[in-house]
Write a protein that holds these residues in place. Structure first.
Motif, PDB file in Angstrom:
ATOM      1  N   ALA A 151       4.803   8.339  -2.227  1.00  0.00           N
ATOM      2  CA  ALA A 151       3.498   8.295  -1.564  1.00  0.00           C
ATOM      3  C   ALA A 151       2.531   9.276  -2.210  1.00  0.00           C
ATOM      4  O   ALA A 151       1.355   8.957  -2.420  1.00  0.00           O
ATOM      5  CB  ALA A 151       3.655   8.605  -0.076  1.00  0.00           C
TER       6      ALA A 151
ATOM      7  N   LEU B  90      -3.170   5.311   1.658  1.00  0.00           N
ATOM      8  CA  LEU B  90      -2.591   4.297   2.545  1.00  0.00           C
ATOM      9  C   LEU B  90      -1.643   3.376   1.792  1.00  0.00           C
ATOM     10  O   LEU B  90      -0.572   3.022   2.300  1.00  0.00           O
ATOM     11  CB  LEU B  90      -3.689   3.493   3.226  1.00  0.00           C
ATOM     12  N   ALA B  91      -2.013   2.980   0.593  1.00  0.00           N
ATOM     13  CA  ALA B  91      -1.127   2.133  -0.209  1.00  0.00           C
ATOM     14  C   ALA B  91       0.153   2.884  -0.555  1.00  0.00           C
ATOM     15  O   ALA B  91       1.253   2.312  -0.504  1.00  0.00           O
ATOM     16  CB  ALA B  91      -1.842   1.686  -1.481  1.00  0.00           C
TER      17      ALA B  91
ATOM     18  N   GLN C 182       2.369   2.917   2.495  1.00  0.00           N
ATOM     19  CA  GLN C 182       2.984   1.611   2.749  1.00  0.00           C
ATOM     20  C   GLN C 182       4.149   1.354   1.788  1.00  0.00           C
ATOM     21  O   GLN C 182       5.203   0.868   2.196  1.00  0.00           O
ATOM     22  CB  GLN C 182       1.942   0.510   2.643  1.00  0.00           C
ATOM     23  N   TRP C 183       3.970   1.683   0.515  1.00  0.00           N
ATOM     24  CA  TRP C 183       5.048   1.486  -0.449  1.00  0.00           C
ATOM     25  C   TRP C 183       6.210   2.438  -0.202  1.00  0.00           C
ATOM     26  O   TRP C 183       7.358   2.149  -0.544  1.00  0.00           O
ATOM     27  CB  TRP C 183       4.533   1.634  -1.883  1.00  0.00           C
ATOM     28  N   SER C 184       5.914   3.590   0.414  1.00  0.00           N
ATOM     29  CA  SER C 184       6.985   4.557   0.646  1.00  0.00           C
ATOM     30  C   SER C 184       8.019   4.027   1.649  1.00  0.00           C
ATOM     31  O   SER C 184       9.189   4.388   1.573  1.00  0.00           O
ATOM     32  CB  SER C 184       6.411   5.882   1.127  1.00  0.00           C
ATOM     33  N   PHE C 185       7.597   3.183   2.586  1.00  0.00           N
ATOM     34  CA  PHE C 185       8.560   2.594   3.518  1.00  0.00           C
ATOM     35  C   PHE C 185       9.575   1.722   2.776  1.00  0.00           C
ATOM     36  O   PHE C 185      10.775   1.764   3.061  1.00  0.00           O
ATOM     37  CB  PHE C 185       7.845   1.771   4.591  1.00  0.00           C
TER      38      PHE C 185
END
Length: 98
Positions: free
Chosen positions: A32, A48-49, A52-55
């Motif tokens: 992130a 924010l992107a 989201q990718w960290s999940f």
């Protein structure tokens, strides 16, 4: 003999659990941070992107932690990825983002 095998099994499971939780969290946080620093978008959208990718990265780390790979290889891979992402975000951080 069975007792030592059970203890070794328990330590292996504990190591995998810690790799999944702590290593996955470290990987997700580093990803992130890196994506927030390097994505060519306004800062808020890049962050924010990255979040989201960290999940997805955390889920991948959990799956990998419980794969047939040895726990030491899992830890080595996670720590290497975290170190690379953190180093890249430090180097590229001020120039990244919009």
């Amino acid at each position: 003999m069975t007792l030592s095998f059970a203890a070794h099994s328990g330590l292996s499971l504990l190591s995998r659990l810690l790799a999944a939780v702590l290593g996955g969290y470290a990987l997700a946080s580093a990803l992130a941070l890196w994506l927030g620093a390097v994505l060519p978008a306004p800062r808020a959208e890049a962050v924010l992107a990255g979040i989201q990718w960290s999940f997805a990265a955390h889920v991948a780390a959990v799956i990998w932690a419980f794969s047939p790979v040895s726990p030491s290889r899992v830890w080595g891979g996670l720590l290497t990825l975290v170190a690379l992402l953190l180093a890249a975000s430090v180097v590229l951080g001020p120039a990244g983002g919009g």
